[in-house]
Enzyme design. Structure first.
Site, mmCIF file in Angstrom:
data_model
loop_
_atom_site.group_PDB
_atom_site.id
_atom_site.type_symbol
_atom_site.label_atom_id
_atom_site.label_comp_id
_atom_site.label_asym_id
_atom_site.label_seq_id
_atom_site.Cartn_x
_atom_site.Cartn_y
_atom_site.Cartn_z
ATOM 1 N N HIS A 278 -21.063 8.388 91.329
ATOM 2 C CA HIS A 278 -19.944 9.001 92.863
ATOM 3 C C HIS A 278 -20.795 8.930 93.056
ATOM 4 C CE1 HIS A 278 -16.472 11.579 94.010
ATOM 5 N NE2 HIS A 278 -16.970 10.465 95.393
ATOM 6 N N HIS B 182 -20.488 6.184 97.411
ATOM 7 C CA HIS B 182 -19.793 5.362 97.599
ATOM 8 C C HIS B 182 -20.613 3.851 98.791
ATOM 9 C CE1 HIS B 182 -15.699 7.116 97.462
ATOM 10 N NE2 HIS B 182 -17.109 8.626 97.489
ATOM 11 N N LYS C 124 -10.404 3.963 90.434
ATOM 12 C CA LYS C 124 -10.659 5.759 91.321
ATOM 13 C C LYS C 124 -8.575 6.140 91.963
ATOM 14 C CE LYS C 124 -12.112 9.843 93.160
ATOM 15 N NZ LYS C 124 -13.436 8.723 94.358
ATOM 16 N N HIS D 208 -10.470 12.318 92.050
ATOM 17 C CA HIS D 208 -10.951 13.320 93.033
ATOM 18 C C HIS D 208 -9.571 14.603 93.077
ATOM 19 C CE1 HIS D 208 -11.570 14.913 97.391
ATOM 20 N NE2 HIS D 208 -9.945 14.591 97.336
ATOM 21 N N HIS E 210 -15.779 16.350 91.857
ATOM 22 C CA HIS E 210 -15.951 17.322 92.694
ATOM 23 C C HIS E 210 -15.695 19.078 91.711
ATOM 24 C CE1 HIS E 210 -15.841 14.137 95.546
ATOM 25 N NE2 HIS E 210 -14.639 14.252 95.462
ATOM 26 N N ASP F 223 -21.861 11.754 95.408
ATOM 27 C CA ASP F 223 -21.117 11.882 96.934
ATOM 28 C C ASP F 223 -22.027 11.214 98.161
ATOM 29 O OD1 ASP F 223 -18.234 11.006 97.874
ATOM 30 O OD2 ASP F 223 -17.965 13.258 98.128
#
Length: 440
Positions: free
Chosen positions: A98, A100, A219, A260, A280, A349
């Site tokens: 996970h 970005h 996603k 998510h 999460h 994240d």
């Protein structure tokens, strides 16, 4: 058939045969020219069993591991490159499912609104290198605007820039006004997120569009989120039927789905719809835990970010309270899910906090969630590889797998924090950090 068509067909067949022949020659020559790299390891950690083997040599040919054997039985041959890691513990490169990479931890709304695909591409180049140097040789990038992550993956694969192996999702799919939409501007600007879709027909179209433009996975935003305006992390967004349509199309077309999901209802619906992972999981409850265990759905906690936010975060007011609310309950709920036996894969994240700190997540798993060090390491190796469908490529040091190897100064089973300071990184047979590195 006309003479012209017969001649054209003959030429095509001849060219095709020649091309195949040339390709075969090139492949044979590549094998002849392939050099061996001998990685002389003081200790090799088997992340499947936790066993340590001393004085081992990993033989690397091309981008793959050819063999692993006691160093005394592997003599260097003329032309071999030798990497001396005799003082280190060696293990497979880590995996973060996970990330970005094209984003940075700056949540000033003005900065968000003035970002461009070009800026995010530059972010991606910088952050991919940082992540690789931290010992993470494989990642899933779960959300990027404008398919910038597709271009980043392709540039890495082409050798243009250093970075981890990547699976990428392209734009996040979400509902109008939801966590994955663009909600900062008033109506006259008509700003809409790249992946916004409502209703079964639209979500099917978005899945197919993302795949068309290069997505390796899909996603979705099953609930509201923290770093978005006007939505509630506990509220479900897509309906169960919409998510079922997304998963059906994605799976039929060979893509996994990451959801998510903070709120319990959204976690349950996404799991019932057949997603492959819940990202999460802050408000996960017993009903959702039972469904995830029944289906073998992975949970991807992203917990270190809460610690980082408490210590160093500086969120705008519109995000701050939501972060406090989620942080107040997430660790307790996720610890319960771990103890109940839900499968865990490591995700960070990264971008919510600085890239390169990914291994701090392991510290949270061991020293706050109560995982054994081996179980924690497995979330970032064998489990993560399984979630990605890459078990035959990575996740452990075995012949035939990618030569993704990291080295640290002591056994991480004794102190998992040692992985926050990786000394040696090899990815795909190329040394990027440490002895013999080629990418500074």
């Amino acid at each position: 058939m006309s003479l012209r068509r017969k001649l054209a067909l003959s030429l095509c067949l001849a060219f095709g045969a020649g091309a195949v022949s040339m390709a075969a020659v090139a492949q044979r020559q590549e094998k002849v020219d392939a050099k061996r790299t001998l990685v002389r390891a003081g200790h090799v950690l088997d992340v499947k069993t936790g066993k340590i083997a001393d004085a081992q040599t990993i033989v690397v040919v091309g981008d793959r591991i050819q063999s692993i054997a006691p160093s005394a039985s592997v003599a260097a041959e003329p032309g071999d490159a030798v990497v001396d890691l005799g003082g280190m513990t060696v293990m497979p490169g880590l995996i973060d499912v996970h990330t970005h990479l094209t984003m940075n931890p700056d949540f000033d709304p003005y900065k968000e609104l003035t970002s461009t695909s070009a800026k995010e591409a530059i972010n991606g180049v910088v952050n991919a290198r940082t992540t690789l140097m931290a010992g993470f040789t494989t990642v899933r990038n779960v959300g990027a605007y404008g398919f910038v992550d597709v271009d980043l993956r392709d540039a890495i694969n082409a050798g243009q820039v250093p970075g981890p192996h990547m699976q990428v999702s392209g734009p996040l799919l979400g509902i109008t006004g939801g966590h994955c939409d663009e909600n900062l501007l008033p109506i006259q600007y008509h700003l809409v997120g790249d992946g916004v879709a409502d209703g079964i027909a639209q979500v099917q179209h978005k899945v197919r569009e993302n795949i068309k433009y290069g997505a390796d996975l899909i996603k979705i935003c099953a609930t509201g989120g923290v770093l978005s305006k006007g939505d509630d992390p506990q509220a479900s967004q897509f309906t169960l039927e919409e998510m079922q349509a997304i998963v059906a199309d994605a799976h039929r077309l060979g893509r996994k789905v990451a959801a998510h999901a903070h709120g319990a209802q959204g976690i349950l619906w996404a799991t019932e719809a057949g997603v492959d992972s819940i990202e999460h999981g802050s408000y996960i409850n017993d009903e959702a835990i039972a469904e995830m265990k029944k289906r073998g759905t992975y949970l991807v906690p992203t917990l270190y970010l809460e610690d980082w936010m408490v210590e160093k975060g500086n969120l705008p007011a519109l995000y701050h309270q939501k972060m406090l609310d989620v942080s107040a309950v997430a660790k307790k709920n996720i610890k319960h899910a771990i103890e109940a036996g839900v499968k865990i894969a490591l995700g960070t994240d990264a971008a919510v906090y600085p890239h390169g700190l990914n291994a701090h997540e392991l510290d949270v798993y061991v020293n706050q969630m109560g995982m054994s060090p081996l179980a924690a390491l497995q979330t970032a190796t064998v489990n993560a590889a399984d979630l990605m469908g890459w078990t035959t490529k990575t996740g452990s040091l075995e012949p035939g797998k990618w030569a993704d190897i990291i080295g640290v100064e002591k056994n991480p089973l004794e102190d998992v924090r040692v992985l926050q300071d990786v000394k040696f990184v090899m990815k795909g047979g190329v040394v990027y950090k440490g002895e013999g590195s080629v990418a500074k």
